[in-house]
Design a protein around this motif. Structure first.
Motif, PDB file in Angstrom:
ATOM      1  N   ARG A  14       3.769  -4.165  48.331  1.00 29.47           N
ATOM      2  CA  ARG A  14       4.211  -4.649  47.023  1.00 29.47           C
ATOM      3  C   ARG A  14       3.064  -4.985  46.078  1.00 29.47           C
ATOM      4  NH1 ARG A  14       6.644 -10.774  48.038  1.00 29.47           N
ATOM      5  NH2 ARG A  14       4.629 -11.808  48.322  1.00 29.47           N
ATOM      6  N   GLY A  15       1.804  -4.778  46.502  1.00 33.36           N
ATOM      7  CA  GLY A  15       0.675  -4.956  45.603  1.00 33.36           C
ATOM      8  C   GLY A  15      -0.224  -6.121  45.912  1.00 33.36           C
ATOM      9  N   ASP A  16       0.230  -7.042  46.741  1.00 36.28           N
ATOM     10  CA  ASP A  16      -0.596  -8.208  47.079  1.00 36.28           C
ATOM     11  C   ASP A  16      -1.008  -8.191  48.549  1.00 36.28           C
ATOM     12  OD1 ASP A  16       1.845  -8.651  48.229  1.00 36.28           O
ATOM     13  OD2 ASP A  16       2.127 -10.675  47.429  1.00 36.28           O
TER      14      ASP A  16
END
Length: 274
Positions: free
Chosen positions: A49-51
């Protein structure tokens, strides 16, 4: 070749993980840096999710079985449960699956990836120079117990035909962790031990048991008992004869296992000697 070629379709895919997950509505959040959870679960289609964390859908074993059966319904493909080794952090395993899955073609095996907490060799964030000891002594043991409890709750006939492949310390998770207290209630047609990071005499009639502490003996010792429990996972015919084999792939020049041998009680590893 003895080692199966792993290829898979581009449909839904399943992982099994003992990494601690958090609920988020209908989904779960998988944080690869988290420690072991109190159970192992089936997750479907994890997406980053990007993190650094992943969003996935937790599914029951019956739902997971349906997905796996959809990918093996032609009766030629067999589920292959794949347990990764040391220095393969969960995020790198998942990313490798996501990068390569579109290029995989159908073959004899449909892989189901088993992911456990692994610190990686250098574990600066947790204050240690090396994560090897923690993975060998802590994560692998918790994960082994979680997978033991996990398979005990799933009827073996859910996947009538299946095989198991373990790499490096993944062998330790199963042999020394899952098989510590008893034989997991599961039957595999073939079991592949690749570069196994376990003592080389685990299957000997009289293995060495000279461990200096009770903890080390429980983690690495009791070899005959663990070997018998491990052997019980090999599927048998009606006469009690194994249907397949336990296949050990070894390399005497394996430098990583040479380090492991020196570091852990100076015991040669099965992945070196065979």
């Amino acid at each position: 070749t003895l080692l199966p070629t792993i290829k898979m379709s581009t449909g839904d895919f399943i992982i099994i993980t003992s990494v601690s997950c958090e609920k988020d509505g209908d989904n779960v959040i998988l944080d690869p840096s988290a420690d072991s959870g109190d159970k192992a679960v089936f997750l479907k289609n994890p997406v980053e999710r990007g993190d650094g964390k992943y969003v996935a859908v937790e599914v029951s074993y019956t739902e997971a079985a349906e997905i796996i059966k959809e990918n093996t319904s032609d009766s030629k493909k067999i589920p292959l449960f794949c347990v990764h080794g040391f220095s393969n952090e969960p995020s790198s395993v998942i990313n490798s699956i996501l990068r390569r899955r579109k290029n995989f073609e159908s073959s004899k095996y449909f892989p189901v990836f088993v992911i456990w907490p692994c610190s990686g060799f250098f574990n600066w964030s947790k204050g240690t120079v090396t994560g090897y000891n923690k993975d060998a002594d802590v994560h692998s043991q918790y994960s082994g117990k979680a997978f033991f409890d996990f398979v005990d709750k799933i009827p073996d006939e859910t996947f009538p035909r299946k095989s198991l492949m373990m790499h490096s310390m993944g062998n330790h998770v199963v042999f020394d962790g899952a098989c510590l207290k008893g034989a997991p209630k599961v039957q595999f047609e073939n079991i592949f031990m690749v570069a196994a990071d376990v003592p080389h005499d685990g299957f000997h009639k009289k293995p060495v048991e000279g461990y200096w502490s009770r903890g080390n003996k429980e983690i690495w010792g009791n070899k005959n008992k663990k070997a018998n429990n491990f052997y019980e996972m090999l599927a048998k015919d009606t006469n009690g004869k194994p249907k397949g084999k336990i296949v050990v792939l070894h390399n005497g020049s394996d430098k990583a296992l040479a380090f492991s041998s020196w570091w852990m009680n100076n015991e040669r590893r099965l992945g070196q000697r065979g």
